[in-house]
Design a protein around this motif. Structure first.
Motif, PDB file in Angstrom:
ATOM      1  N   GLY A   1     -47.892  15.942  42.688  1.00 43.09           N
ATOM      2  CA  GLY A   1     -47.106  16.526  41.616  1.00 43.09           C
ATOM      3  C   GLY A   1     -47.037  15.723  40.339  1.00 43.09           C
ATOM      4  N   LEU A   2     -47.857  14.675  40.223  1.00 38.70           N
ATOM      5  CA  LEU A   2     -47.812  13.835  39.033  1.00 38.70           C
ATOM      6  C   LEU A   2     -49.029  14.077  38.150  1.00 38.70           C
ATOM      7  N   ALA A   3     -48.816  14.115  36.845  1.00 38.86           N
ATOM      8  CA  ALA A   3     -49.915  14.189  35.898  1.00 38.86           C
ATOM      9  C   ALA A   3     -50.684  12.874  35.921  1.00 38.86           C
ATOM     10  N   SER A   4     -51.871  12.885  35.356  1.00 34.91           N
ATOM     11  CA  SER A   4     -52.662  11.668  35.232  1.00 34.91           C
ATOM     12  C   SER A   4     -52.481  11.074  33.839  1.00 34.91           C
ATOM     13  N   GLY A   5     -52.806   9.790  33.712  1.00 35.24           N
ATOM     14  CA  GLY A   5     -52.741   9.141  32.412  1.00 35.24           C
ATOM     15  C   GLY A   5     -51.712   8.033  32.356  1.00 35.24           C
ATOM     16  N   HIS A   6     -51.208   7.770  31.134  1.00 38.96           N
ATOM     17  CA  HIS A   6     -50.265   6.669  30.965  1.00 38.96           C
ATOM     18  C   HIS A   6     -49.301   6.956  29.817  1.00 38.96           C
ATOM     19  N   ILE A   7     -48.292   6.140  29.696  1.00 42.61           N
ATOM     20  CA  ILE A   7     -47.326   6.252  28.607  1.00 42.61           C
ATOM     21  C   ILE A   7     -48.035   5.902  27.296  1.00 42.61           C
TER      22      ILE A   7
END
Length: 279
Positions: free
Chosen positions: A187-193
């Protein structure tokens, strides 16, 4: 007490009336290893097991978030850990979970806390003494007071984006930071802040599981483009390995560092928060 102690130092100190040793081993969800079973099979003499899944805010939907001060104090007391003790934390995990427990101790007011350099792998490789079975201890008295300056929440981190006032350091593997492949939690998107710098927690350690020298640690931050003149926020998947760069910064006498407790488990699950991909 130095914040990073050697196996030789700890063996010489075992049995000191004010010393308490903590096994902080934990693993990612789905890992077949069992931290409790491994503790009972072999642990440093006198060590108690600190379960970050239980000594947590178990009512939060996010994994192992900081508990309230009352619960933390109660659990510390039940483990026989008290005010005035010196604490040495170790682990036997690729996540280097001792850093998370060290940070928890510090934000709840412990003055004397250290990490065992090399952890259980080095201790056992050197043939040092160990015990088997469950921990036996007396009830302690522990006073907890949360230092909120050591903790970052979602709103605080969101307010930093685009401001250039802080450094955000992401301790996840570089591939996850870049958005390549999935996250271990569903359920988590990929990538970063946005604006974060990638500095995987594995880079802080030598082949024998010991921490790199202070000169090497400083070079790691410099190569990642981290400006040590700015306050720092550390992040990761769920607030555990984020404690690794935080501890490394502490070794370099940098104390204006907060840990984003919710980390990507919170940020990646919120579709309204901005996200970036790529190195």
């Amino acid at each position: 007490m130095d914040p990073l102690v050697s196996t030789a130092w700890l063996e010489a100190e075992l049995g000191a009336p004010d010393l308490r040793v903590i096994d902080a081993t934990a693993f990612l969800p789905g890992d077949p290893r069992d931290a409790r079973a491994e503790y009972e099979a072999a642990h440093i003499p006198g060590a108690v097991r600190f379960d970050i899944e239980e000594i947590a805010d178990t009512e939060s939907p996010l994994p192992h978030m900081l508990p309230g001060a009352h619960k933390f104090a109660s659990r510390m007391q039940s483990l026989g850990l008290g005010d005035g003790n010196r604490f040495v934390v170790y682990d036997n995990s690729p996540l280097h979970t001792s850093a998370r427990v060290w940070w928890m101790l510090k934000v709840f007011g412990v003055h004397f806390a250290a990490i065992l350099d090399g952890g259980m792998p080095k201790w056992m490789a050197e043939g040092r003494p160990f015990e088997i079975g469950r921990d036996l201890h007396r009830h302690g008295h522990f006073t907890a007071a949360l230092d909120r300056e050591g903790v970052a929440d979602k709103g605080f981190v969101l307010g930093l984006i685009g401001q250039g006032t802080h450094e955000i350091v992401d301790a996840r593997p570089a591939s996850r930071f870049a958005g390549e492949g999935g996250e271990p939690r569903p359920g988590l998107a990929s990538g970063h802040i946005p604006g974060a710098k990638s500095l995987p927690q594995t880079e802080f350690f030598n082949a024998d599981n010991t921490w790199k020298s202070r000169e090497e640690l400083r070079a790691l931050f410099e190569r990642a483009g981290v400006d040590f003149g700015k306050p720092m926020v550390t992040s990761c998947g769920s607030g555990v390995t984020a404690a690794v760069p935080l501890f490394a910064a502490y070794l370099l006498r940098k104390h204006d560092v907060r840990l984003y407790d919710g980390s990507w488990s919170e940020w990646g699950a919120d579709p309204d928060l901005p996200k970036a991909v790529g190195a």
